[in-house]
Design a protein around this motif. Structure first.
Motif, PDB file in Angstrom:
ATOM      1  N   GLY A  64       0.817  -1.212   0.000  1.00 18.80           N
ATOM      2  CA  GLY A  64       0.000   0.000   0.000  1.00 18.80           C
ATOM      3  C   GLY A  64       0.847   1.256   0.000  1.00 18.80           C
ATOM      4  N   LEU A  65       1.976   1.216   0.707  1.00 16.72           N
ATOM      5  CA  LEU A  65       2.894   2.362   0.710  1.00 16.72           C
ATOM      6  C   LEU A  65       3.469   2.604  -0.685  1.00 16.72           C
ATOM      7  CD1 LEU A  65       4.567   4.535   2.150  1.00 16.72           C
ATOM      8  CD2 LEU A  65       6.226   2.747   2.739  1.00 16.72           C
ATOM      9  N   LEU A  66       3.811   1.513  -1.397  1.00 17.69           N
ATOM     10  CA  LEU A  66       4.356   1.663  -2.743  1.00 17.69           C
ATOM     11  C   LEU A  66       3.334   2.309  -3.685  1.00 17.69           C
ATOM     12  CD1 LEU A  66       6.246  -1.725  -3.287  1.00 17.69           C
ATOM     13  CD2 LEU A  66       7.216   0.519  -2.770  1.00 17.69           C
ATOM     14  N   VAL A  67       2.082   1.871  -3.593  1.00 19.37           N
ATOM     15  CA  VAL A  67       1.051   2.417  -4.477  1.00 19.37           C
ATOM     16  C   VAL A  67       0.816   3.895  -4.174  1.00 19.37           C
ATOM     17  CG1 VAL A  67      -1.391   2.267  -5.123  1.00 19.37           C
ATOM     18  CG2 VAL A  67      -0.044   0.191  -4.845  1.00 19.37           C
ATOM     19  N   ARG A  68       0.824   4.260  -2.877  1.00 19.49           N
ATOM     20  CA  ARG A  68       0.623   5.679  -2.535  1.00 19.49           C
ATOM     21  C   ARG A  68       1.776   6.546  -3.036  1.00 19.49           C
ATOM     22  NH1 ARG A  68      -1.329   3.171   2.176  1.00 19.49           N
ATOM     23  NH2 ARG A  68       0.651   3.493   3.265  1.00 19.49           N
ATOM     24  N   LEU A  69       2.994   6.016  -2.997  1.00 18.28           N
ATOM     25  CA  LEU A  69       4.140   6.756  -3.536  1.00 18.28           C
ATOM     26  C   LEU A  69       4.002   6.956  -5.042  1.00 18.28           C
ATOM     27  CD1 LEU A  69       7.129   5.149  -1.581  1.00 18.28           C
ATOM     28  CD2 LEU A  69       6.227   7.475  -1.330  1.00 18.28           C
ATOM     29  N   ILE A  70       3.538   5.937  -5.737  1.00 14.99           N
ATOM     30  CA  ILE A  70       3.367   6.056  -7.189  1.00 14.99           C
ATOM     31  C   ILE A  70       2.287   7.083  -7.515  1.00 14.99           C
ATOM     32  CG2 ILE A  70       2.581   4.794  -9.240  1.00 14.99           C
ATOM     33  CD1 ILE A  70       3.991   2.337  -8.112  1.00 14.99           C
ATOM     34  N   HIS A  71       1.216   7.107  -6.730  1.00 18.96           N
ATOM     35  CA  HIS A  71       0.169   8.109  -6.952  1.00 18.96           C
ATOM     36  C   HIS A  71       0.719   9.527  -6.763  1.00 18.96           C
ATOM     37  CE1 HIS A  71      -3.089   5.448  -7.719  1.00 18.96           C
ATOM     38  NE2 HIS A  71      -3.166   4.948  -6.501  1.00 18.96           N
ATOM     39  N   ARG A  72       1.580   9.713  -5.793  1.00 18.16           N
ATOM     40  CA  ARG A  72       2.150  11.040  -5.568  1.00 18.16           C
ATOM     41  C   ARG A  72       3.146  11.418  -6.681  1.00 18.16           C
ATOM     42  NH1 ARG A  72       1.606  13.262  -0.446  1.00 18.16           N
ATOM     43  NH2 ARG A  72       2.626  15.055  -1.458  1.00 18.16           N
ATOM     44  N   LEU A  73       3.785  10.424  -7.253  1.00 17.26           N
ATOM     45  CA  LEU A  73       4.775  10.693  -8.291  1.00 17.26           C
ATOM     46  C   LEU A  73       4.131  11.072  -9.621  1.00 17.26           C
ATOM     47  CD1 LEU A  73       7.764  10.589  -9.313  1.00 17.26           C
ATOM     48  CD2 LEU A  73       7.330   8.185  -9.862  1.00 17.26           C
ATOM     49  N   LEU A  74       3.110  10.344 -10.017  1.00 12.10           N
ATOM     50  CA  LEU A  74       2.491  10.558 -11.325  1.00 12.10           C
ATOM     51  C   LEU A  74       1.582  11.777 -11.273  1.00 12.10           C
ATOM     52  CD1 LEU A  74       1.623   6.859 -12.263  1.00 12.10           C
ATOM     53  CD2 LEU A  74       3.620   8.194 -12.914  1.00 12.10           C
ATOM     54  N   ARG A  75       1.878  12.756 -12.107  1.00 13.18           N
ATOM     55  CA  ARG A  75       1.141  14.019 -12.109  1.00 13.18           C
ATOM     56  C   ARG A  75       0.116  14.082 -13.237  1.00 13.18           C
ATOM     57  NH1 ARG A  75       2.254  17.260  -7.571  1.00 13.18           N
ATOM     58  NH2 ARG A  75       4.278  16.594  -6.778  1.00 13.18           N
ATOM     59  N   VAL A  76      -0.163  12.949 -13.882  1.00 15.84           N
ATOM     60  CA  VAL A  76      -1.144  12.896 -14.958  1.00 15.84           C
ATOM     61  C   VAL A  76      -2.217  11.873 -14.589  1.00 15.84           C
ATOM     62  CG1 VAL A  76       0.504  13.581 -16.742  1.00 15.84           C
ATOM     63  CG2 VAL A  76       0.237  11.161 -16.166  1.00 15.84           C
ATOM     64  N   ARG A  77      -3.275  11.836 -15.402  1.00 16.26           N
ATOM     65  CA  ARG A  77      -4.329  10.842 -15.162  1.00 16.26           C
ATOM     66  C   ARG A  77      -3.752   9.444 -15.323  1.00 16.26           C
ATOM     67  NH1 ARG A  77      -9.611  11.702 -18.485  1.00 16.26           N
ATOM     68  NH2 ARG A  77     -10.175   9.986 -17.097  1.00 16.26           N
ATOM     69  N   HIS A  78      -4.035   8.602 -14.363  1.00 18.18           N
ATOM     70  CA  HIS A  78      -3.476   7.253 -14.381  1.00 18.18           C
ATOM     71  C   HIS A  78      -4.298   6.352 -13.479  1.00 18.18           C
ATOM     72  CE1 HIS A  78      -1.868   8.910 -10.644  1.00 18.18           C
ATOM     73  NE2 HIS A  78      -1.711   7.647 -10.236  1.00 18.18           N
ATOM     74  N   SER A  79      -3.951   5.089 -13.503  1.00 25.81           N
ATOM     75  CA  SER A  79      -4.514   4.101 -12.587  1.00 25.81           C
ATOM     76  C   SER A  79      -3.374   3.230 -12.099  1.00 25.81           C
ATOM     77  CB  SER A  79      -5.585   3.247 -13.286  1.00 25.81           C
ATOM     78  OG  SER A  79      -6.011   2.189 -12.458  1.00 25.81           O
ATOM     79  N   ALA A  80      -3.314   2.985 -10.796  1.00 25.19           N
ATOM     80  CA  ALA A  80      -2.265   2.145 -10.212  1.00 25.19           C
ATOM     81  C   ALA A  80      -2.899   1.226  -9.178  1.00 25.19           C
ATOM     82  CB  ALA A  80      -1.177   3.000  -9.569  1.00 25.19           C
ATOM     83  N   LYS A  81      -2.626  -0.056  -9.302  1.00 24.35           N
ATOM     84  CA  LYS A  81      -3.166  -1.037  -8.354  1.00 24.35           C
ATOM     85  C   LYS A  81      -2.162  -2.165  -8.217  1.00 24.35           C
ATOM     86  CE  LYS A  81      -6.396  -0.876 -11.161  1.00 24.35           C
ATOM     87  NZ  LYS A  81      -7.739  -0.895 -11.763  1.00 24.35           N
ATOM     88  N   ILE A  82      -2.215  -2.826  -7.078  1.00 21.73           N
ATOM     89  CA  ILE A  82      -1.285  -3.921  -6.819  1.00 21.73           C
ATOM     90  C   ILE A  82      -2.050  -5.080  -6.198  1.00 21.73           C
ATOM     91  CG2 ILE A  82      -0.619  -3.129  -4.506  1.00 21.73           C
ATOM     92  CD1 ILE A  82       2.256  -4.066  -5.187  1.00 21.73           C
ATOM     93  N   TYR A  83      -1.757  -6.285  -6.668  1.00 20.66           N
ATOM     94  CA  TYR A  83      -2.322  -7.508  -6.104  1.00 20.66           C
ATOM     95  C   TYR A  83      -1.161  -8.349  -5.593  1.00 20.66           C
ATOM     96  CZ  TYR A  83      -5.009 -11.800  -5.631  1.00 20.66           C
ATOM     97  OH  TYR A  83      -5.611 -12.938  -5.136  1.00 20.66           O
ATOM     98  N   VAL A  84      -1.044  -8.446  -4.274  1.00 19.87           N
ATOM     99  CA  VAL A  84       0.080  -9.094  -3.599  1.00 19.87           C
ATOM    100  C   VAL A  84       1.374  -8.401  -4.042  1.00 19.87           C
ATOM    101  CG1 VAL A  84       1.182 -11.253  -2.969  1.00 19.87           C
ATOM    102  CG2 VAL A  84      -1.240 -11.244  -3.568  1.00 19.87           C
TER     103      VAL A  84
END
Length: 605
Positions: A64-84
């Motif tokens: 969850g920490l990794l996904v939140r970091l990626i959301h903060r990094l990407l400044r454009v419209r995107h989707s990020a999700k992680i399964y395990v």
């Protein structure tokens, strides 16, 4: 995920964290909790291992920490999700290479090890076994995993005796696959139940040990202590004593009847072998047929969401149940329902309801049944032929709400209604998410379930809908191996068309007009159908359309089902045999029509 009218072209970035659970360090004072012994050597884990209960918990927090970091990094419209440990990012194709590089560099900077051979950057990627195509927005099962699943299904169906490990593995894969075929997820309940239906064994017991054996049984006949017999391990469930089936400790005699040895039938846990029930075999065949049908592709587009107010509630006593609810669109149109059922009426609708049961104990099933009625109301409000929609319904029962999210329940009553709920959504093209509301907010639906005056609640009498509840109960009874009965309408029309074409060829010498022949075909089709329904009338009108020649029938496109194709093939075969010589008699023509009818009927059976 963009909507269906989006003009964006997306690219997927797939990253895999190498040995994810091994990346979590354990404090020195806690390492003693994860020790193991191998060849008389004691090993101590410095990181979390695979299989420990705490591993998934702590790694999920890190993921969850990794996904939140990626959301903060990407400044454009995107989707990020992680399964395990499998990460999926959806990016706009115009800037995807730049932002994908940013994500990879970020993970390298924080020293997240990646399995580079599993990484991908394309419009067609494989993620956790799903083959995702972003060019046409579809998802399907990876062909390799698809073949392995079919092999497992065939292996399980080869014998009624199945290893518990195989059944657990197969159930997990089907649970994962049912995220595509959500309508069939409630069918997995028999597989979970059979994982605990162990193979019974017979054991001989010395009569002198009977008293000691009886004292070590629980009231429900579970063995609480060892009795010194390998065939009766701890936790065994006693099924039969001699020739008598038993269900409680009170049914066992205090002393044996004679001095002969006593034969005991028991089901022992952890034997590794379970017996598949007939229902489980049907479910496995259903999934195998579904896997072999070539329909493993699904669209990623979600139906558009519509705003509506939809509330339902249920109340129950020991002998009665009341259901009520309403659906209201933003334009002010609304419908409501209210019904009260006795115990006898509920038993007529639901065979799984015990005769001496308290209706109150099945309140979650009635709550979910009320949600089925809401789907029907919304379908009526939107009108026939409406497009697929998604909406949110409200409910104040946590069990009904959570079962609709999971799509599965081990309670027989709730699982049965759950099948109706999903099938009804499929038929009405209405996708539903049930949201929880407090009982105080659900006061109008609660009043309707108690048969209060609807006019005092803001409804008019003409807005009440009388629901055919029996149709909800019939739909979940899926015929896994359908016979020709569902296709009798099409088959009858095919038979009528074949017979009409035979009449054209065989009775041309009689000079019968085309108009009278059409009337004969129409009447024979009506007799073959037996009853007149809305669908039947439409098919009868199609059967009465002019058949200019046998060429028209031969050029007709093939129909969908296998039974219809068989009937059509038989009909076309009879056309070839219908080319009689000009001197053929009417008796020959009649005999030919009889033979054509018999052959087509045999094809349907």
């Amino acid at each position: 995920m963009p909507l269906s009218d989006s003009l964006e072209r997306l690219v997927a970035l797939v990253l895999d964290v190498a040995k994810a659970h091994r990346r979590i360090l354990i404090r020195k004072q806690d390492r003693g909790l994860l020790c193991f012994r191998h060849k008389n050597v004691l090993y101590q884990c410095t990181t979390l291992n695979f299989g420990a209960r705490v591993s998934s918990f702590y790694w999920a927090r890190a993921a969850g920490l990794l996904v939140r970091l990626i959301h903060r990094l990407l400044r454009v419209r995107h989707s990020a999700k992680i399964y395990v440990d499998d990460l999926l990012c959806l990016l706009d194709s115009a800037s995807a290479p730049v932002w994908a590089s940013h994500v990879v560099v970020l993970l390298l900077l924080i020293k997240v090890p990646l399995s580079w051979h599993k990484c991908a950057f394309s419009q067609r990627v494989v993620w956790i076994g799903w083959e995702i195509d972003l060019t046409i927005f579809t998802v399907r099962l990876d062909p390799q995993k698809f073949r392995r699943l079919c092999d497992l299904l065939r292996q399980a169906l080869s014998s009624r005796r199945c290893s518990t490990h195989l059944l657990e593995r197969l159930t997990g894969k089907l649970l994962w696959l049912s995220s595509l075929f959500r309508t069939f997820r409630p069918s997995l309940a028999p597989l979970y139940r059979d994982q605990h239906s162990f193979s019974p064994t017979m054991t001989a017991l010395d009569p002198q040990r009977w008293t000691d054996f009886r004292s070590k049984l629980s009231p429900d006949l579970r063995l609480l202590h060892h009795v010194g017999l390998a065939a009766l391990p701890l936790g065994s469930h006693i099924l039969r004593i001699g020739q008598s089936y038993v269900s409680s400790l009170a049914e066992l005699p205090l002393v044996p009847a004679d001095s002969r040895r006593i034969w005991i039938q028991s089901a022992a846990p952890h034997t590794g072998i379970c017996i598949l029930s007939e229902e489980s075999c049907l479910v496995l065949r259903l999934w195998l047929d579904l896997a072999a049908s070539g329909t493993a592709c699904r669209s990623l587009f979600r139906p558009p969401r519509i705003e509506c107010q939809a509330f339902a509630d249920a109340c129950a006593t020991s002998t009665t149940a009341g259901l009520g609810g309403f659906a209201r669109l933003p334009n002010g149109s609304q419908l409501f329902f209210r019904n009260t059922f006795s115990l006898a009426e509920l038993q007529g609708l639901f065979p799984w309801l015990p005769s001496q049961a308290s209706v109150q104990s099945y309140i979650s099933s009635w709550e979910l049944l009320a949600q089925c009625a809401l789907v029907h109301l919304l379908h009526l409000l939107l009108g026939p032929g409406h497009r697929p929609v998604h909406c949110i319904f409200r409910c104040d029962n946590a069990a009904a709400e959570s079962s609709s999210w999971k799509g599965l329940s081990m309670a027989s009553g709730l699982c049965s209604v759950l099948r109706s709920f999903f099938l009804l959504q499929q038929r009405c093209r209405v996708s539903v998410h049930i949201d929880h509301v407090p009982g105080l907010v659900n006061d109008v639906a609660d009043a309707l379930s108690r048969s209060n005056d609807p006019e005092k609640l803001g409804f008019r009498q003409q807005e009440e809908v009388h629901i055919d509840w029996l149709s909800f109960c019939d739909w979940p009874q899926l015929n896994l191996f359908p016979g020709p009965a569902p296709f009798v309408l099409h088959s009858a029309v095919a038979a009528a068309n074949a017979e009409g074409a035979a009449e054209v060829a065989a009775e041309a010498e009689d000079g019968r007009s085309l108009r009278f022949r059409q009337v004969d075909v129409f009447q024979e089709a009506r007799a073959a159908l037996g009853v007149e329904t809305a669908a039947g009338n439409q098919l009868l009108q199609e059967a009465a359309m002019p058949l200019q020649s046998a060429w028209i029938l031969r050029r007709r496109p093939a129909v969908g089902s296998i039974w219809e194709q068989v009937a059509q093939a038989r009909a076309e075969q009879e056309l070839d045999e219908a080319q009689l010589p000009s001197n053929s008699s009417c008796n020959d023509a009649g005999e030919l029509r009889l033979r054509a009818r018999c052959r087509i009927s045999a094809a349907e059976v």
